[in-house]
Design an enzyme around this catalytic site. Structure first.
Site, PDB file in Angstrom:
ATOM      1  CD  GLU B  90      -2.143  -2.167   1.134  1.00  0.00           C
ATOM      2  OE1 GLU B  90      -1.040  -2.660   1.438  1.00  0.00           O
ATOM      3  OE2 GLU B  90      -3.154  -2.846   0.917  1.00  0.00           O
ATOM      4  CG  HIS B 159      -9.617  -6.773   8.426  1.00  0.00           C
ATOM      5  ND1 HIS B 159      -8.779  -7.403   9.301  1.00  0.00           N
ATOM      6  CD2 HIS B 159      -9.051  -6.914   7.197  1.00  0.00           C
ATOM      7  CE1 HIS B 159      -7.747  -7.914   8.644  1.00  0.00           C
ATOM      8  NE2 HIS B 159      -7.885  -7.635   7.368  1.00  0.00           N
TER       9      HIS B 159
END
Lengths: 390, 360
Positions: B90, B159
Site C-alpha cells: 500500500e 478490519h
C-alpha cells in the site's frame, strides 16, 4: 605569436614579486574540448559499465563550474542567514555534493523529471529555480519559489516535484511520475533521489518491486554521503552496497565527487530507461561538508580531519577547476571572474531575500484546493472566518 | 411510462389534466434499480471512457474483477494500461499513484479496505493533501482514494475501523461518504473529475443494496457536488444527521417513530469534508433537536465535530435539549456476532436517543 605577446605582457605586469597576469589571452587560445579518464563505475547486473573516457567541452566545463559554484555559495550564504536567524526551521545544506546535482542534470533534459528529499536547494536550482527565488523561499518571503509557504524542504519548479520532508516518501512518488511517463509515452525519465539513511526504508523496496515489474523509466539514485543524520552507514545498514540493494534492478556505483562520472552514469542509466528496459539504481558516493542540518554541527559523529581530507582531496569544484586549468580549457582569471559574478548574484539574491516582504495575511488560506470556487476557512475561533481561493 | 401511471393513480382529479399537459410524445423513464456496487462500477466506467488520463490501480482490481467486484469488467474493457493490479504494498502503490497524479494522470487508487490505507496514510496526507498548499498552487494532485470503510460483518478489530474522522480532520483533502447508489455514482464521478485529492469512503455492506436511480442520475454527466447534504426525509420533531450505512438505520428508525407521532428529519451528509453545516443548522432551527448517528468511535468523531459546530453557530439558540451522538462503542471491534452487533448503533439505539432527547 600570441604566446609571445602574452609573455611580454606578463613580464611587464610583474608586481610585488608575484606574476600578475594581465588577461591578454583571447578565448581562441583555449582548448575547446578535451578527453578525460574517469573512474570506472562498479556495476551490478549490467553487462557493461558507462564509458571511462569522456569528452567535455570548454563551454560545458564553464557551465558546470558556474552552476556548482553558484550552489556552493548559495548554500554558504544560507548558512550565514540561518545563523543570523533570518532563515528558520529546517535547513539542510548541500555543499560538497554539488557534482551530483550538476552531473545528473547534465545527463538528462529539463523535460525529464526529478524528485528528491529535503536536501533540495541544489536541485531546485539545477531544475530551473533562480537563486533569488530559492533564497527568498528560505527567508519566507512572498518572492519565494513557493511564495513563502513551503520553506526549505518544499520547493517546486516545472518537472521538479520537491523538496519532500518525509524520508523515503519521495521514492514511490518518483516512480509514479515514471509511470506517467510510460503511460503518456513521452520518452521521458523520472529521477528519484534518496540518501543512505532513506535507503533502508521499506517503501523504497516496494517501489523497486513495482518499478521493475512494470519496467518503469525510473532512475533511482542513492546519494550516499556516508551519514544518515548522525548515524554512519556502517551503523545503519546491514549492506552498504547501496547500488546492489535493488537486487534485480541493475545498479551502478559512481564517484559522486566527479561531475563527469555522474554525468556519464546518468546518461547511461537514462538511455537504459528510454529503451524501455526498466529501472536503474545508481549510488553516488559523495560527501556533505555541513552537518545533517543547521542544527547539527556535524562533528560529533565524524572527525574534522575527515571533513578536511575530503575538502582537500575530493572537492568537486576543485576537481573540475584543476581539470580545466591543466587542460588549458580556461584561465584562472576567467574562473575568478565567474566566482566574482556568482558572489554578486548571491549577494543580490540575499539582499532581495532579506528585504522582500513576507507573504500577506490574505494569502494564509489560499491554495488549499485547485480549481475550487472561493470558500470559507475556519480561523482560530468561530467568529474568524477566513477566505480561501484557489 | 411507469412514472406517469403512478402520477395518474396518485393525483386522482389532477391526473387527467396532467396527462393532457404531457401529451404522450415524451415517454416517462422507467424506474431503474441499481446496486451501489454497480453504480460505482458505472461511474468508473464512464469516467475512464471520458478521460484517457483516468486509470485505476489497487489490489485485485483487474483480473480478479475487484475484491468486492466493484471494478468488474473494467480490465476486460480497458486493459492492463488503465486497470492495474498492484502487489500488496500500500505505501508503495499509494505513493506511485500520487506521483502519477503529480505528473498529469488522474489515478483512482483503491484500498481493499481503508484499514490498509493506514499503511499508506503518509502518502495520502503528506504527499497528496498538503502538496498544493506547500507549493503555493504550483502542484495539484487530482487523485481519488477509494474503498470500503468502517465495519463489515465479522471481520473483527483490524478490519473494521471507520476513517471518516481521521481523514475528515485534514485540510487539503475532500472526504465523501455515499449512502445510496445515486450518491455513489454522482459523488464518485465528481471525485474523479475533481482536481484535488478525494477520499471516497464506501461501505461493504451497502455494495449489494439496490436503490432506485432517478432519471437524472442515469446520465453520463450526472455528478453530485461536494459539501451538500441531502435531506432524505423531511421532519419537524428532531434532526438526525448521519452518513453512509446509517442513513438506512435512521430512515428505519424514523419509520418506527412516525407511528408514535415523532417526525424525524433525516439528513444524509454525503460529504464529511466539506461538511454542510448550513443544512444541519437550517434543520435544527426548524426541529430544535439534534442527534448525530455514525458507525465510528465517539472520541473526536464526525458527530463530535457536528455538535461543536452547532454550538458555535446560530442553531444553538434553537436547541431545546443538548445535541447528542449515537456512535460505535468505544472499543476495538469484537468478532462474536452478539458482541459485534452490540458494538454498533442499532435502530433501537437511535430510537432510544431520539426519545431521550425529546424527553418522551
Amino acid at each position: 605569436m600570441l604566446t609571445n605577446i602574452s609573455n611580454v605582457l606578463r613580464a611587464c605586469a610583474q608586481r610585488n614579486g608575484s606574476v600578475a597576469l594581465v588577461s591578454a589571452r583571447t578565448y581562441a587560445d583555449f582548448t575547446t574540448e578535451a578527453s578525460f579518464e574517469i573512474k570506472k563505475c562498479d556495476i551490478h547486473k549490467f553487462e557493461e559499465a558507462p564509458a571511462t573516457e569522456v569528452v567535455m567541452t570548454r563551454d560545458e566545463g564553464l557551465k558546470y563550474y558556474r552552476v556548482m559554484q553558484t550552489i556552493r555559495r548559495m548554500e554558504l550564504k544560507a548558512d550565514q542567514l540561518y545563523k543570523q536567524k533570518i532563515i528558520r526551521g529546517f535547513c539542510h545544506l548541500y555543499d560538497g555534493q554539488e557534482a551530483c546535482a550538476v552531473g545528473i542534470e547534465a545527463g538528462i533534459n529539463l523535460t525529464d523529471h526529478l524528485i528528491t528529499a529535503y536536501r533540495a536547494h541544489g536541485y531546485t536550482y539545477t531544475r530551473g529555480g533562480t537563486v533569488k527565488q530559492i533564497m527568498s523561499e528560505l527567508t519566507g518571503r512572498k518572492g519565494g519559489i513557493a511564495k513563502g509557504k513551503g520553506g526549505s524542504m518544499h520547493m517546486y519548479t516545472k518537472n521538479f516535484y520537491g523538496g519532500n520532508g518525509i524520508v523515503g516518501a519521495q521514492v514511490p512518488l518518483g516512480a509514479g511520475v515514471a509511470l506517467a511517463c510510460q503511460y503518456l509515452e513521452n520518452n521521458q525519465v523520472s529521477v528519484s533521489l534518496y540518501g543512505d539513511g532513506a535507503a533502508n526504508q521499506g517503501q523504497i523496496f516496494e517501489t523497486y518491486n513495482m518499478a521493475a515489474l512494470w519496467k518503469l523509466p525510473a532512475i533511482f539514485i542513492c546519494e550516499n554521503n556516508r551519514y544518515g543524520m548522525g548515524t554512519s552507514v556502517e551503523r545503519s545498514a546491514a549492506s552498504t552496497d547501496y547500488y546492489k540493494r535493488g537486487d534485480y534492478i541493475p545498479g551502478l556505483r559512481v564517484d559522486g565527487m566527479d561531475v563527469l562520472c555522474v554525468r556519464e552514469a546518468t546518461k547511461f542509466a537514462a538511455d537504459h530507461c528510454r529503451a524501455g528496459k526498466g529501472p536503474v539504481l545508481m549510488e553516488l558516493q559523495t560527501y556533505r561538508y555541513h552537518g545533517h542540518s543547521m542544527s547539527d554541527p556535524g562533528v560529533s559523529y565524524r572527525t574534522r580531519e575527515e571533513i578536511q581530507e575530503v575538502r582537500g582531496k575530493s572537492d568537486p569544484i576543485s576537481l573540475l577547476k584543476d581539470r580545466m586549468l591543466n587542460n588549458n580549457m580556461a584561465s584562472i582569471e576567467e574562473l575568478k571572474e565567474i566566482d566574482v559574478s556568482v558572489r554578486k548574484e548571491i549577494e543580490d539574491a540575499a539582499q532581495f531575500a532579506t528585504t522582500d516582504p513576507e507573504p500577506p495575511l490574505e494569502e494564509l488560506c489560499n491554495h488549499i484546493f485547485h480549481d475550487n470556487s472561493p470558500m470559507e476557512v475556519r480561523g482560530v475561533n468561530p467568529w474568524t472566518k477566513l477566505k480561501s481561493v484557489s | 411510462m411507469a412514472a406517469s401511471v403512478r402520477c395518474f393513480l396518485r393525483s386522482g382529479k389532477n391526473a387527467v389534466s396532467a396527462l393532457g399537459q404531457r401529451g404522450f410524445h415524451k415517454s416517462a423513464p422507467a424506474a431503474v434499480q441499481m446496486m451501489v456496487r454497480d453504480a460505482l462500477n458505472q461511474a468508473m466506467d464512464e469516467e475512464l471512457e471520458r478521460d484517457e488520463r483516468v486509470f485505476l490501480l489497487g489490489e485485485e482490481v483487474a483480473q480478479y474483477d475487484g475484491a468486492y467486484k466493484v471494478s468488474r469488467g473494467l480490465w476486460k474493457k480497458y486493459g492492463d494500461k488503465r486497470i492495474i493490479d498492484t502487489p500488496i504494498t500500500e505505501m508503495g502503490f499509494a505513493g506511485i499513484a500520487v506521483g502519477a497524479a503529480f505528473a498529469g494522470l488522474r489515478p483512482i487508487c483503491e484500498f481493499m479496505t481503508f484499514n490498509f490505507s493506514m499503511q499508506a496514510i503518509d502518502q495520502v496526507i503528506n504527499s497528496a493533501a498538503k502538496t498544493y498548499y506547500m507549493s503555493a498552487g504550483q502542484q495539484s494532485v487530482p487523485i481519488v482514494f477509494r474503498g470500503p470503510n468502517g465495519a463489515s460483518a465479522g471481520v473483527a478489530a483490524q478490519h473494521s475501523q471507520c476513517f471518516a474522522a481521521w481523514y475528515g480532520h485534514c485540510p487539503g483533502l475532500k472526504v465523501v461518504s455515499p449512502w445510496s447508489a445515486e450518491d455513489a455514482k454522482g459523488l464518485l464521478k465528481s471525485a474523479i473529475r475533481d482536481n484535488n485529492p478525494v477520499v471516497f469512503l464506501e461501505n461493504e455492506l451497502m455494495y449489494g443494496v439496490p436503490f432506485e436511480m432517478s432519471e437524472e442520475s442515469q446520465s453520463k454527466d450526472f455528478t453530485i457536488p461536494f459539501g451538500k447534504a441531502k435531506v432524505e426525509r423531511q421532519g419537524t420533531s428532531i434532526t438526525l444527521v448521519t452518513h453512509s450505512r446509517y442513513v438506512s438505520h435512521c430512515l428505519d428508525a424514523a419509520a418506527v417513530l412516525a407511528k408514535e407521532g415523532i417526525d424525524c428529519e433525516v439528513i444524509n451528509l454525503r460529504s464529511i469534508r466539506p461538511l454542510d453545516v448550513e443544512c444541519i443548522e437550517t434543520s435544527v432551527m426548524k426541529t430544535n433537536h439534534l442527534v448525530t448517528v455514525e458507525g465510528g468511535w465517539p472520541q473526536f468523531g464526525v458527530g463530535a465535530e457536528i455538535c461543536a459546530r452547532v454550538m458555535e453557530g446560530p442553531a444553538f439558540n434553537f436547541l431545546d435539549s443538548p445535541a447528542t451522538r449515537v456512535t460505535g462503542v468505544d472499543i476495538p471491534m469484537p468478532y462474536a456476532k452478539i458482541l459485534e452487533d452490540n458494538s454498533l448503533p442499532q435502530i433501537k439505539d437511535i430510537i432510544f436517543s431520539v426519545k431521550k432527547t425529546l424527553n418522551v
